[in-house]
Scaffold this motif. Structure first.
Motif, short mmCIF file in Angstrom:
data_model
loop_
_atom_site.label_atom_id
_atom_site.label_comp_id
_atom_site.label_asym_id
_atom_site.label_seq_id
_atom_site.Cartn_x
_atom_site.Cartn_y
_atom_site.Cartn_z
N ALA A 97 0.83 -1.21 0.00
CA ALA A 97 0.00 0.00 0.00
C ALA A 97 0.87 1.26 0.00
O ALA A 97 0.52 2.27 -0.63
N VAL A 98 2.01 1.20 0.68
CA VAL A 98 2.91 2.36 0.69
C VAL A 98 3.60 2.49 -0.67
O VAL A 98 3.66 3.58 -1.25
N ASP A 99 4.09 1.36 -1.18
CA ASP A 99 4.77 1.40 -2.49
C ASP A 99 3.85 1.95 -3.57
O ASP A 99 4.30 2.66 -4.47
N ALA A 100 2.56 1.61 -3.47
CA ALA A 100 1.60 2.07 -4.48
C ALA A 100 1.24 3.54 -4.28
O ALA A 100 0.50 4.11 -5.08
N GLY A 101 1.75 4.15 -3.22
CA GLY A 101 1.50 5.57 -2.99
C GLY A 101 0.16 5.87 -2.33
O GLY A 101 -0.26 7.02 -2.28
N PHE A 102 -0.52 4.84 -1.81
CA PHE A 102 -1.82 5.07 -1.15
C PHE A 102 -1.63 5.95 0.09
O PHE A 102 -2.45 6.81 0.40
N VAL A 103 -0.56 5.66 0.85
CA VAL A 103 -0.29 6.36 2.12
C VAL A 103 1.22 6.59 2.25
O VAL A 103 2.00 5.93 1.57
N PRO A 104 1.63 7.52 3.14
CA PRO A 104 3.07 7.79 3.30
C PRO A 104 3.84 6.64 3.94
O PRO A 104 3.24 5.75 4.56
N ASN A 105 5.17 6.69 3.82
CA ASN A 105 6.04 5.61 4.29
C ASN A 105 5.91 5.33 5.78
O ASN A 105 6.11 4.20 6.22
N ASP A 106 5.57 6.36 6.57
CA ASP A 106 5.56 6.13 8.02
C ASP A 106 4.35 5.30 8.47
O ASP A 106 4.22 4.99 9.64
N TYR A 107 3.48 4.92 7.52
CA TYR A 107 2.38 4.02 7.86
C TYR A 107 2.80 2.55 7.83
O TYR A 107 2.08 1.69 8.28
N GLN A 108 3.97 2.25 7.25
CA GLN A 108 4.30 0.86 6.99
C GLN A 108 4.56 0.05 8.24
O GLN A 108 5.40 0.38 9.06
N VAL A 109 3.84 -1.07 8.33
CA VAL A 109 4.03 -2.02 9.44
C VAL A 109 4.76 -3.23 8.88
O VAL A 109 4.41 -3.73 7.82
N GLY A 110 5.80 -3.70 9.58
CA GLY A 110 6.46 -4.92 9.13
C GLY A 110 7.92 -5.01 9.48
O GLY A 110 8.43 -4.21 10.26
N GLN A 111 8.56 -6.01 8.89
CA GLN A 111 9.97 -6.30 9.17
C GLN A 111 10.83 -5.06 8.99
O GLN A 111 11.77 -4.83 9.74
#
Ligand SMILES: Cc1cc2nc3c(=O)[nH]c(=O)nc-3n(C[C@H](O)[C@H](O)[C@H](O)COP(=O)(O)OP(=O)(O)OC[C@H]3O[C@@H](n4cnc5c(N)ncnc54)[C@H](O)[C@@H]3O)c2cc1C
Lengths: 310, 249
Positions: free
Chosen positions: A230-244
């Motif tokens: 979702a972040v890569d697709a530009g839906f939301v900014p990078n600081d939303y990313q949850v994960g490794q």
């Protein structure tokens, strides 16, 4: 034994992850000091002095320290290190940036992202995106450790009465300079400490559809997160990313919407207390970790969910 | 300008990792290995810099057992000019890696080192910062954008609150994040060509670095498995369960 904790802050506010790091420090034992390296960060120093269990707050103030530039902060910590058995920092982007630089200057091997203090020399940390847990021990004279905030309770933000002292002010190494920030601003709780998180994935199809999740979030007092896709697709900014490789969260409730459940995503949320998955594919791997799974089209289920909450 | 790109051979990111029965580590035998995904992004960025005239040579270096030469060949097939293999055991720690890389930097004199922000096996996120410290160089970490002009680079860093722009002086170490670029695949002709590109081997002894481990791994365990719960029939059952059973809303 005494432990120096590097405060994470923005010169105005002490970041919550610092409190979790203080708890890890208290499990190690010994006096706990907090270093506030910044520029005119008096409020942060006062907040740090109020944290329960802290004996002393050291304030290094200089323009060159205002943006947490590793080349300027690391030599400062190097200089102070000899008085301590342990140097700790939260495993935030600030801690991850600065501490390995300190470790190399001191010729110490850092222990990253611990989730448990076994004893003063021994720590547990996840490896392989959390698919394994390693227990490692060190006999380095100074232990350098970064702390995963979700694995430790926050120390009480008040009740302490530490002394506040000036530390060496530091100077500009002249290697890097701050240009500007583009920070996401939100009225919602901060992702890594929110009690409820609702995250969207590639299934959301479009950034504007995140408005559906925001409405739910506002009703629940939740933070909004996302998968890498979702972040890569530009839906939301990078600081939303949850994960490794994004943020690690462990809320009471995590709601994954249109997220398949790749191991790299699970690495960031599988320690949540209750996991809900909404996905139209009943074979999606996210259902293997979900306490409550709903096989449904998210475009119908999410608005209905929001309505049911009223 | 020369660009140096350290690359690590790790278990492929698609593989489900298994812990060894004796809890000494994870199973590496007969497991698919690949270049650390962040390092692929680092190689790609170096190649783009060369293609746009900003660099004239891209050198990839890998530290580990002889199989790491395959990983170096992958980098060469992507388009790197030359490879360096430092023979060592596979579980060498980031601090020792940084010391070895420092020796390579002293010999090669690159203007930039691009390195992945973390390796997906040990998830340490240390090597680039440590190398920058040992060299006394500027560091740009977790970078998703870079622009070079003269002896300065402006980097965009992915930080917890959003994005941060820094101006760093070169030479510098830049640790790359996922959104910097999308790495290319090596084409068949390039894979063939890569076999003829120069690949030098150096031993740890030749570089004069003490790589003995500082940490002792006592045990490696599987985390407690999470078991799948139940499927709910509809949204109202979900809300009911969350309210009355899990009591989280
Ligand atoms: C080095 C590396 C690091 C990585 N780090 C991270 C990380 O930190 N965080 C992270 O998240 N990923 C990370 N990834 C990426 C990860 O491997 C996956 O690619 C990613 O998590 C997939 O995101 P997704 O689940 O949103 O997308 P997909 O896997 O495409 O899943 C989309 C899901 O949405 C569902 N869906 C589609 N439409 C609907 C609808 N209308 N209603 C309901 N459901 C619907 C589909 O059934 C599907 O299950 C990393 C990968 C690598 C290689």
């Amino acid at each position: 034994m005494s432990v120096l904790v590097l405060a994470d802050h923005d010169n105005g506010q002490l970041a919550g992850a610092t409190l979790n790091t203080v708890t890890a420090a208290s499990q190690i034992g010994g006096d706990i000091h907090i270093l506030v390296a910044g520029d005119s960060s008096g409020d942060v120093a006062n907040a740090a002095a109020a944290v329960a269990g802290v004996a002393k707050v050291l304030v290094a103030s200089d323009e060159s320290l205002g943006h947490g530039i590793a080349e300027n902060v690391a030599p400062l910590i190097q200089e102070m290190a000899s008085g301590y058995s342990h140097l700790l920092a939260p495993a935030t982007t600030t801690g991850k940036n600065i501490m390995p630089r300190v470790a190399a200057l001191l010729d110490v091997m850092q222990i990253s992202d611990i989730v448990q203090v076994v004893d003063a020399n021994t720590f547990q940390r996840p490896i392989y995106a959390g698919n394994a847990l390693a227990t490692v021990t060190t006999d380095e004279a100074i232990k350098i450790v970064t702390v995963r905030s979700t694995a430790f309770e926050a120390a009480a933000a008040d009740g302490g009465s530490a002394s506040i002292e000036d530390a060496t002010a530091g100077s500009d190494a002249g290697l890097s300079s701050y240009v500007k920030s583009e920070l996401s601003s939100s009225e919602r709780p901060e992702l890594t400490s929110a009690p409820i998180v609702i995250s969207g994935g590639r299934g959301m199809q479009d950034g504007s559809n995140f408005a559906m999740l925001e409405k739910v979030a506002d009703k629940l007092g939740a933070a909004v997160g996302a998968s890498r896709a979702a972040v890569d697709a530009g839906f939301v900014p990078n600081d939303y990313q949850v994960g490794q490789t994004g943020k690690v969260v462990a809320p009471d409730l995590y709601v994954a919407v249109g997220i398949s459940g790749a191991i790299q995503h699970l690495a960031g949320m599988k320690d949540s207390k209750v996991i809900v998955a909404i996905n139209k594919d009943d074979e999606a791997p996210i259902f293997q970790v979900a306490d409550f799974g709903l096989v449904a089209d998210l475009f119908e289920a999410v608005p209905e969910f929001e309505k049911e909450l009223s | 300008m020369k660009v140096l790109v350290p690359i690590k051979r790790v278990i492929d990111y698609n593989v489900k990792v298994r812990v060894k029965a004796d809890n000494s580590g994870v199973e590496l035998a007969n497991v698919k290995m690949a270049m650390n995904p962040f390092d692929e992004i680092a190689v790609e960025q170096a190649l783009r810099l060369k293609e746009s005239g900003g660099a004239d040579e891209v050198v990839v270096v890998s530290i580990g057992p002889s199989q790491n030469q395959e990983t170096i060949r992958t980098g060469l097939a992507m388009g790197a000019d030359r490879g360096i293999h430092i023979e060592a055991s596979h579980d060498i720690e980031p601090l020792a890696v940084a010391k070895l890389l420092k020796e390579v930097v002293t010999r090669e004199n690159p203007g930039l080192v691009f390195v992945g922000k973390q390796a997906i096996d040990d998830d340490c996120n240390q090597t680039g910062q440590m190398l920058a410290a040992l060299l006394g160089w500027a560091q740009g970490t977790f970078v998703s954008g870079i622009e070079i002009s003269g002896d300065k680079a402006t980097v965009i860093r992915e930080v917890d609150g959003g994005l941060e722009h820094l101006a760093i002086s070169m030479p510098a170490v830049v640790t790359v994040d996922l959104r910097l670029n999308e790495p290319r695949y090596a084409s068949l002709p390039n894979i063939m060509k890569a076999k003829k590109k120069p690949l030098d081997s150096i031993s740890v002894e030749e570089l004069g670095v003490d790589v003995s481990p500082r940490l002792t791994v006592i045990k490696v365990e599987e985390p407690e498995a999470r078991s799948a719960g139940i499927k709910v029939a509809d949204v109202s059952e979900l809300v009911n369960k969350l309210k009355n059973e899990a009591k989280v809303i």
